[in-house]
Design an enzyme around this catalytic site. Structure first.
Site, PDB file in Angstrom:
ATOM      1  N   ARG A 170       6.534  36.296  78.205  1.00  0.00           N
ATOM      2  CA  ARG A 170       5.416  35.843  79.035  1.00  0.00           C
ATOM      3  C   ARG A 170       5.814  34.489  79.708  1.00  0.00           C
ATOM      4  O   ARG A 170       5.191  33.952  80.628  1.00  0.00           O
ATOM      5  CB  ARG A 170       4.010  35.566  78.132  1.00  0.00           C
ATOM      6  CG  ARG A 170       3.627  36.900  77.654  1.00  0.00           C
ATOM      7  CD  ARG A 170       2.237  36.437  76.687  1.00  0.00           C
ATOM      8  NE  ARG A 170       1.075  36.086  77.609  1.00  0.00           N
ATOM      9  CZ  ARG A 170       0.545  35.069  77.650  1.00  0.00           C
ATOM     10  NH1 ARG A 170       0.997  34.059  76.946  1.00  0.00           N
ATOM     11  NH2 ARG A 170      -0.489  34.754  78.510  1.00  0.00           N
ATOM     12  N   ARG A 174      13.068  29.599  85.539  1.00  0.00           N
ATOM     13  CA  ARG A 174      13.390  29.526  86.663  1.00  0.00           C
ATOM     14  C   ARG A 174      14.626  28.596  86.966  1.00  0.00           C
ATOM     15  O   ARG A 174      14.803  27.621  86.193  1.00  0.00           O
ATOM     16  CB  ARG A 174      12.172  28.762  87.319  1.00  0.00           C
ATOM     17  CG  ARG A 174      10.821  29.452  87.548  1.00  0.00           C
ATOM     18  CD  ARG A 174      10.147  28.846  88.321  1.00  0.00           C
ATOM     19  NE  ARG A 174       8.679  29.491  88.377  1.00  0.00           N
ATOM     20  CZ  ARG A 174       7.586  28.952  87.877  1.00  0.00           C
ATOM     21  NH1 ARG A 174       7.810  27.766  87.475  1.00  0.00           N
ATOM     22  NH2 ARG A 174       6.313  29.605  87.652  1.00  0.00           N
ATOM     23  N   ARG A 247      -5.046  34.532  64.648  1.00  0.00           N
ATOM     24  CA  ARG A 247      -4.693  33.015  64.295  1.00  0.00           C
ATOM     25  C   ARG A 247      -6.014  32.308  64.880  1.00  0.00           C
ATOM     26  O   ARG A 247      -6.700  32.742  65.561  1.00  0.00           O
ATOM     27  CB  ARG A 247      -3.394  32.457  65.228  1.00  0.00           C
ATOM     28  CG  ARG A 247      -2.265  33.016  64.679  1.00  0.00           C
ATOM     29  CD  ARG A 247      -1.870  32.384  63.163  1.00  0.00           C
ATOM     30  NE  ARG A 247      -1.309  30.872  63.375  1.00  0.00           N
ATOM     31  CZ  ARG A 247      -1.301  30.205  62.405  1.00  0.00           C
ATOM     32  NH1 ARG A 247      -1.498  30.594  61.185  1.00  0.00           N
ATOM     33  NH2 ARG A 247      -0.738  28.855  62.553  1.00  0.00           N
ATOM     34  N   ARG A 279      -0.427  20.594  70.649  1.00  0.00           N
ATOM     35  CA  ARG A 279      -0.774  20.176  71.903  1.00  0.00           C
ATOM     36  C   ARG A 279      -1.939  19.022  71.994  1.00  0.00           C
ATOM     37  O   ARG A 279      -2.631  19.233  71.145  1.00  0.00           O
ATOM     38  CB  ARG A 279      -0.748  21.339  72.959  1.00  0.00           C
ATOM     39  CG  ARG A 279      -2.007  22.030  73.023  1.00  0.00           C
ATOM     40  CD  ARG A 279      -1.932  23.170  74.181  1.00  0.00           C
ATOM     41  NE  ARG A 279      -3.118  23.945  73.934  1.00  0.00           N
ATOM     42  CZ  ARG A 279      -3.277  25.120  74.817  1.00  0.00           C
ATOM     43  NH1 ARG A 279      -2.546  25.120  75.973  1.00  0.00           N
ATOM     44  NH2 ARG A 279      -4.340  25.757  74.763  1.00  0.00           N
ATOM     45  N   GLU A 299      -4.866  20.022  68.987  1.00  0.00           N
ATOM     46  CA  GLU A 299      -4.924  21.392  68.713  1.00  0.00           C
ATOM     47  C   GLU A 299      -4.260  21.654  67.490  1.00  0.00           C
ATOM     48  O   GLU A 299      -3.008  21.672  67.649  1.00  0.00           O
ATOM     49  CB  GLU A 299      -4.516  22.195  69.980  1.00  0.00           C
ATOM     50  CG  GLU A 299      -5.323  23.628  69.749  1.00  0.00           C
ATOM     51  CD  GLU A 299      -4.980  24.320  71.024  1.00  0.00           C
ATOM     52  OE1 GLU A 299      -4.306  25.245  71.356  1.00  0.00           O
ATOM     53  OE2 GLU A 299      -5.867  23.787  72.285  1.00  0.00           O
ATOM     54  N   TYR A 347      -4.044  40.434  73.429  1.00  0.00           N
ATOM     55  CA  TYR A 347      -4.145  39.402  74.070  1.00  0.00           C
ATOM     56  C   TYR A 347      -4.281  39.332  75.559  1.00  0.00           C
ATOM     57  O   TYR A 347      -3.357  39.787  76.320  1.00  0.00           O
ATOM     58  CB  TYR A 347      -2.590  38.369  73.930  1.00  0.00           C
ATOM     59  CG  TYR A 347      -2.654  36.794  74.350  1.00  0.00           C
ATOM     60  CD1 TYR A 347      -2.919  36.017  73.361  1.00  0.00           C
ATOM     61  CD2 TYR A 347      -2.475  36.676  75.494  1.00  0.00           C
ATOM     62  CE1 TYR A 347      -3.211  34.436  73.845  1.00  0.00           C
ATOM     63  CE2 TYR A 347      -2.588  35.449  76.053  1.00  0.00           C
ATOM     64  CZ  TYR A 347      -2.693  34.342  75.184  1.00  0.00           C
ATOM     65  OH  TYR A 347      -2.917  32.866  75.790  1.00  0.00           O
ATOM     66  N   ASP A 349      -5.372  37.242  79.322  1.00  0.00           N
ATOM     67  CA  ASP A 349      -5.651  36.104  79.970  1.00  0.00           C
ATOM     68  C   ASP A 349      -7.092  36.269  80.814  1.00  0.00           C
ATOM     69  O   ASP A 349      -7.559  37.503  80.912  1.00  0.00           O
ATOM     70  CB  ASP A 349      -4.524  35.867  81.111  1.00  0.00           C
ATOM     71  CG  ASP A 349      -3.235  35.162  80.555  1.00  0.00           C
ATOM     72  OD1 ASP A 349      -3.329  34.478  79.635  1.00  0.00           O
ATOM     73  OD2 ASP A 349      -2.483  35.470  81.059  1.00  0.00           O
TER      74      ASP A 349
END
Length: 371
Positions: A170, A174, A247, A279, A299, A347, A349
């Site tokens: 995912r 670049r 999780r 994070r 987190e 999962y 989005d």
């Protein structure tokens, strides 16, 4: 009394309820929490819209989904540009020429590709069989060791060698100087927070909060012709084939009065193994806030157990085998619709959840002769 009992007021449940209500159906939406919105819930603290259950940045390439969600709120043009902190070293994410330059001193894309290719050859991986091998195949060993391994193992609570390779696919890689995390054409944050979106979806619908479906199951099911279930599929079936692994997360949110800018970015990932949190989110930056104070959230990932919130399904071989058995039961149900991340053990989005809900409504109403 109702055509549909919708269990859970997150995106799937709210979109479903909104759409069928528009078409003349009657819904009751229940949620065991004291608010609507599920994990995209935002609350105001010190005038700042705080993402209570972790950062949510809306992004999609699907104009139909983008136009759909913009019915309910005006979006800003927030661009997700997270930063990685590895033991005090700062790197740009996603992996791009800025990352490669900081790490190796390379200037051109060709130099970066050569460096990665050298490390791939040294690792001698032909077919990646786990996340570690997949990551090294994509970006080499240096980036894996500094920016992937520690973060991923904290996030999932497992060795990267035990995780499936698709998780890392995912992540964009670049060979341009572009810190935009997503490749999607449309992205942003709803001005005023996500809660307003859900409230607008549910404004003409009966909603009951602080209601646990499993404590009043028989009574609630009797209220409607059909049930739309967005919770854990294994819990729905009373764990008859075993408990699926998830999780969970713990959030420590702090108001900081001593500064109006704590870290200079909305999201900074801590990629070393020793830092206990993955994070820090500084919420005001999502909406370009100018408040005199700031709010941050650390987190902490953890293994899910009962009475904790499940966030991420762990789609390894063991769990997928268990889920397959639950799905076989779910597919046979004539009066229960399963949707969303937990009910389908997948999962998703946000844009994918919305698309799934719209598809489900279309499929459901086409079944009815009156439609």
């Amino acid at each position: 009394m109702y055509n549909y009992l919708v269990i859970g007021s997150g995106l799937f449940g709210s979109v479903f309820a909104h759409e069928v209500t528009k078409r003349g159906k009657k819904c009751l939406v229940i949620d065991r929490r004291n608010h609507v919105g599920g994990n995209i819930f935002t609350e105001q603290i010190e005038g700042i819209n705080v993402h209570k259950y972790g950062a949510h940045i809306f992004h999609t390439n699907n104009k139909r989904i983008w136009d759909y969600v913009n019915q309910f709120a005006k979006f800003n043009r927030y661009t997700n540009t997270p930063v990685a902190n590895y033991k005090g070293e700062i790197y740009n994410l996603p992996f791009n020429m800025n990352t490669f330059n900081k790490l190796w001193g390379v200037i051109t894309p060709e130099e970066a590709k050569q460096k990665i290719e050298e490390q791939r050859k040294t690792a001698n991986i032909s077919t990646p069989n786990n996340l570690e091998e997949q990551a090294i195949s994509l970006v080499g060993t240096d980036i894996y060791e500094k920016l992937i391994k520690g973060y991923t193992e904290k996030q999932w609570g497992r060795s990267a060698k035990e995780l499936p390779p698709f998780i890392i696919r995912r992540l964009p890689v670049r060979f341009t100087y572009d810190n935009n995390y997503f490749n999607d054409k449309y992205q942003g944050i709803p001005i005023g927070g996500y809660t307003g979106i859900i409230k607008n979806m549910l404004k003409d619908i009966d909603v009951r909060l602080n209601v646990d479906f499993f404590e009043h199951r028989e009574e609630l099911e009797a209220l409607a012709d059909k049930v739309v279930f967005t919770g854990m599929v294994d819990q729905y079936y009373e764990y008859r084939f075993g408990v699926l692994d998830y999780r969970s997360l713990q959030f420590e949110t702090k108001v900081i009065d001593s500064t109006d800018n704590f870290q200079g970015n909305a999201v900074i990932n801590y990629t070393d193994r020793e830092t206990p949190y993955t994070r820090i989110i500084e919420h005001k930056h999502f909406e370009f806030g100018t408040q005199d104070t700031t709010v941050i959230t650390e987190e902490y990932p953890m293994e899910w157990k009962k009475n904790l919130e499940p966030y991420y399904p762990i789609n390894n071989e063991k769990n997928n085998k268990i889920y397959k058995k639950y799905k076989e039961l779910a597919d046979k149900e004539s009066k229960v619709i399963f949707g969303g991340r937990l009910a389908t053990y997948k999962y998703y989005d946000m844009h994918q959840v919305i698309a799934e809900a719209l598809t489900t409504v279309h499929r459901e109403l086409l079944k009815s002769p009156s439609n």
